[in-house]
Design an enzyme around this catalytic site. Structure first.
Site, PDB file in Angstrom:
ATOM      1  N   TYR A  43       0.909  -0.961   0.044  1.00 34.67           N
ATOM      2  CA  TYR A  43      -0.183  -0.046  -0.202  1.00 34.67           C
ATOM      3  C   TYR A  43       0.866   1.229   0.118  1.00 34.67           C
ATOM      4  CZ  TYR A  43      -3.952  -2.933   1.453  1.00 34.67           C
ATOM      5  OH  TYR A  43      -5.042  -3.888   1.681  1.00 34.67           O
ATOM      6  N   HIS A 101       0.246 -11.758   1.719  1.00 32.51           N
ATOM      7  CA  HIS A 101      -0.905 -10.846   0.785  1.00 32.51           C
ATOM      8  C   HIS A 101      -1.476 -11.669  -0.254  1.00 32.51           C
ATOM      9  CE1 HIS A 101      -1.746  -6.463   0.130  1.00 32.51           C
ATOM     10  NE2 HIS A 101      -2.694  -7.051  -0.199  1.00 32.51           N
TER      11      HIS A 101
END
Length: 271
Positions: A43, A101
């Site tokens: 992110y 992830h």
């Protein structure tokens, strides 16, 4: 359902939020009473999240911080150092939860290797809990074989009224693995659904509150994000909303297998 599961039912997501925007969102969230914050290496906002937490005045012991290891860092030699880097950005000695992830592209790093490295990170005290994200049933089975189901706190997956991911959710539940729903509002698409609007009107609630309450009533954790303080405050109130069995059945009928996140080269073969 594993009653000992550590995952908070309600948290604040930070996907796609950068710079001052994410600082303001996290600070507003913490001010309103959010105590679980979800971020990820990819992110590009861990440092800003760390700054917002530091400036909020909320004690670290009262927070539940989640980050996710990116695919470039799955190799045994890279995972722990990358998590240490994340901890430095987040200004904490330990996160509460660390997730893988996405599956390793092309299975370049075997599940057993990165789950083993994640377990090692926990053994070193860098994270309290470990888990996965975007794993299908076969990958969850591989992860369970590597570290054991009791050591996998959650599988974070796209899940909303238009994509209810029932096979994955049912398998996870059978193993005591909590499902964390991301994109629970389907980028806002479900908020205009007439069925959800009618349920919201009947309860004097917002459509977002209805959808978040639906996911939590199914036993899932949710991590909605918003840049608007009013929406952050409204979403938080979903925790007090109780839907009827009829409401739940109506929302269950909205399933249409509409997947919004399916990046080529990362996504597994979905169940």
């Amino acid at each position: 359902m594993n009653t000992n599961n550590p995952i908070p039912a309600f948290g604040l997501g930070t996907f796609r939020l950068k710079g001052q925007v994410v600082i303001d969102s996290v600070k507003n969230g913490l001010d309103l009473g959010y105590r679980a914050i979800d971020t990820a290496q990819i992110y590009g906002n861990e440092a800003e999240v760390g700054q917002a937490i530091a400036e909020s005045g909320v004690a670290r012991k009262d927070l539940f911080i989640t980050t996710k290891i990116w695919t470039d860092n799955y190799a045994a030699a890279k995972l722990v150092p990358s998590l240490k880097d994340s901890l430095a950005k987040l200004r904490t000695e330990q996160v509460d939860l660390t997730l893988i992830h996405w599956p390793s592209p092309g299975n370049a790093v075997p599940v057993a290797e990165f789950m083993g490295a994640l377990a090692e990170a926990r053994a070193q005290g860098l994270t309290k809990h470990i888990g996965v994200s975007n794993f299908n049933i076969a990958l969850m089975k591989d992860a369970i074989a590597a570290v054991g189901a009791p050591n996998i706190a959650t599988n974070q997956v796209e899940l909303h009224p238009y994509l209810q991911n029932r096979k994955v959710a049912e398998f996870a539940k059978s193993q005591g693995i909590r499902i964390t729903s991301y994109m629970t509002l389907a980028y806002g698409k479900v908020l205009n659904d007439p069925v959800i609007q009618a349920i919201a009107a009947a309860h004097g609630a917002t459509t977002a509150q209805v959808v978040l309450a639906w996911a939590m009533q199914l036993g899932y954790a949710v991590i909605p994000s918003s840049t608007k303080r009013a929406n952050l405050e409204g979403n938080l109130k979903a925790q007090q909303l109780k839907l009827t069995d009829a409401d739940m059945a109506q929302i269950a009928a909205l399933e249409r297998n509409e997947r919004l996140t399916d990046p080529a080269g990362l996504s597994p073969a979905w169940d």
